[in-house]
Write an enzyme that holds these catalytic residues in place. Structure first.
Site, PDB file in Angstrom:
ATOM      1  N   ASN A  78       1.081  -1.198   0.060  1.00 59.23           N
ATOM      2  CA  ASN A  78      -0.065  -0.110  -0.108  1.00 59.23           C
ATOM      3  C   ASN A  78       0.774   1.329   0.013  1.00 59.23           C
ATOM      4  O   ASN A  78       0.235   2.391  -0.015  1.00 59.23           O
ATOM      5  CB  ASN A  78      -0.818  -0.001   1.201  1.00 59.23           C
ATOM      6  CG  ASN A  78      -1.737  -1.256   1.265  1.00 59.23           C
ATOM      7  OD1 ASN A  78      -1.695  -2.167   2.134  1.00 59.23           O
ATOM      8  ND2 ASN A  78      -2.829  -1.423   0.433  1.00 59.23           N
ATOM      9  N   VAL A  85       1.363   6.918  -0.042  1.00 59.74           N
ATOM     10  CA  VAL A  85       0.559   5.795   0.742  1.00 59.74           C
ATOM     11  C   VAL A  85      -1.007   5.964   0.401  1.00 59.74           C
ATOM     12  O   VAL A  85      -1.469   6.960   0.160  1.00 59.74           O
ATOM     13  CB  VAL A  85       0.724   6.150   2.238  1.00 59.74           C
ATOM     14  CG1 VAL A  85       0.256   7.188   2.639  1.00 59.74           C
ATOM     15  CG2 VAL A  85       0.143   4.863   3.021  1.00 59.74           C
ATOM     16  N   CYS A  86      -1.635   4.559   0.185  1.00 55.76           N
ATOM     17  CA  CYS A  86      -3.044   4.866  -0.101  1.00 55.76           C
ATOM     18  C   CYS A  86      -3.781   4.260   1.157  1.00 55.76           C
ATOM     19  O   CYS A  86      -3.816   3.213   1.710  1.00 55.76           O
ATOM     20  CB  CYS A  86      -3.289   3.468  -1.078  1.00 55.76           C
ATOM     21  SG  CYS A  86      -4.870   3.134  -1.467  1.00 55.76           S
ATOM     22  N   LEU A  87      -4.327   5.648   1.628  1.00 55.77           N
ATOM     23  CA  LEU A  87      -4.821   5.446   3.041  1.00 55.77           C
ATOM     24  C   LEU A  87      -6.328   6.162   2.984  1.00 55.77           C
ATOM     25  O   LEU A  87      -6.360   7.449   2.817  1.00 55.77           O
ATOM     26  CB  LEU A  87      -4.015   6.327   3.931  1.00 55.77           C
ATOM     27  CG  LEU A  87      -4.357   6.281   5.551  1.00 55.77           C
ATOM     28  CD1 LEU A  87      -4.273   4.765   6.070  1.00 55.77           C
ATOM     29  CD2 LEU A  87      -3.489   7.146   6.254  1.00 55.77           C
ATOM     30  N   LEU A 111      -2.583   0.348   8.965  1.00 48.18           N
ATOM     31  CA  LEU A 111      -2.408  -0.269   7.681  1.00 48.18           C
ATOM     32  C   LEU A 111      -0.960  -0.954   7.242  1.00 48.18           C
ATOM     33  O   LEU A 111      -0.755  -2.039   6.776  1.00 48.18           O
ATOM     34  CB  LEU A 111      -2.535   0.988   6.710  1.00 48.18           C
ATOM     35  CG  LEU A 111      -2.227   0.595   5.109  1.00 48.18           C
ATOM     36  CD1 LEU A 111      -3.381  -0.298   4.526  1.00 48.18           C
ATOM     37  CD2 LEU A 111      -2.004   1.985   4.404  1.00 48.18           C
TER      38      LEU A 111
END
EC number: 2.3.2.23
Length: 154
Positions: A78, A85-87, A111
């Protein structure tokens, strides 16, 4: 500036409460819009190192979400090679002005501790994580030992 007032308050709360997974917080008091700190994950394969992140708050904060960048390389589905970052909590469509920075950091730590291969930024690592967890963990642990920062001592 409303953003600075709110960020000063949030920073004080975080420092007062002491987050065990977010340490060595550095903020230039003259520019509260940029924070740095160390993410200290609990779970293998990331529990052997710490990861420096930078949080950049827009001038429109809290009406626009902050951006988080990993400054330390990490082997994670991620988080891409540039440290992006994919949050979901800080995506434009999910962001709520009531969300506080400590909640964002808690989401980030969750995550890192528990990768979400169904929302990858690195498809190759997501596939490895899903299909060969043992190999993924070995690679991530070696990567963490090589690139991770020293964990703060309590």
């Amino acid at each position: 500036m409303a953003a600075s007032r709110r960020l000063m308050k949030e920073l004080e709360e975080i420092r007062k409460c002491g987050m065990k997974n977010f340490r060595n917080i550095q903020v230039d008091e003259a520019n509260l819009l940029t924070w740095q700190g160390l993410i200290v994950p609990d779970n293998p394969p990331y529990d052997k190192g710490a990861f420096r992140i930078e949080i950049n708050f827009p001038a429109e904060y809290p009406f626009k979400p902050p951006k988080i960048t990993f400054k330390t390389k990490i082997y994670h589905p991620n988080i891409d090679e540039k440290g992006q970052v994919c949050l979901p909590v800080i995506s434009a469509e999910n962001w709520k002005p009531a969300t506080k920075t400590d909640q964002v950091i808690q989401s980030l730590i969750a995550l890192v501790n528990d990768p979400q291969p169904e929302h990858p930024l690195r498809a190759d690592l997501a596939e490895e994580y899903s299909k060969d967890r043992k190999k993924f963990c070995k690679n991530a642990e070696e990567f963490t030992k090589k690139y991770g920062e020293k964990r703060p001592v309590d």
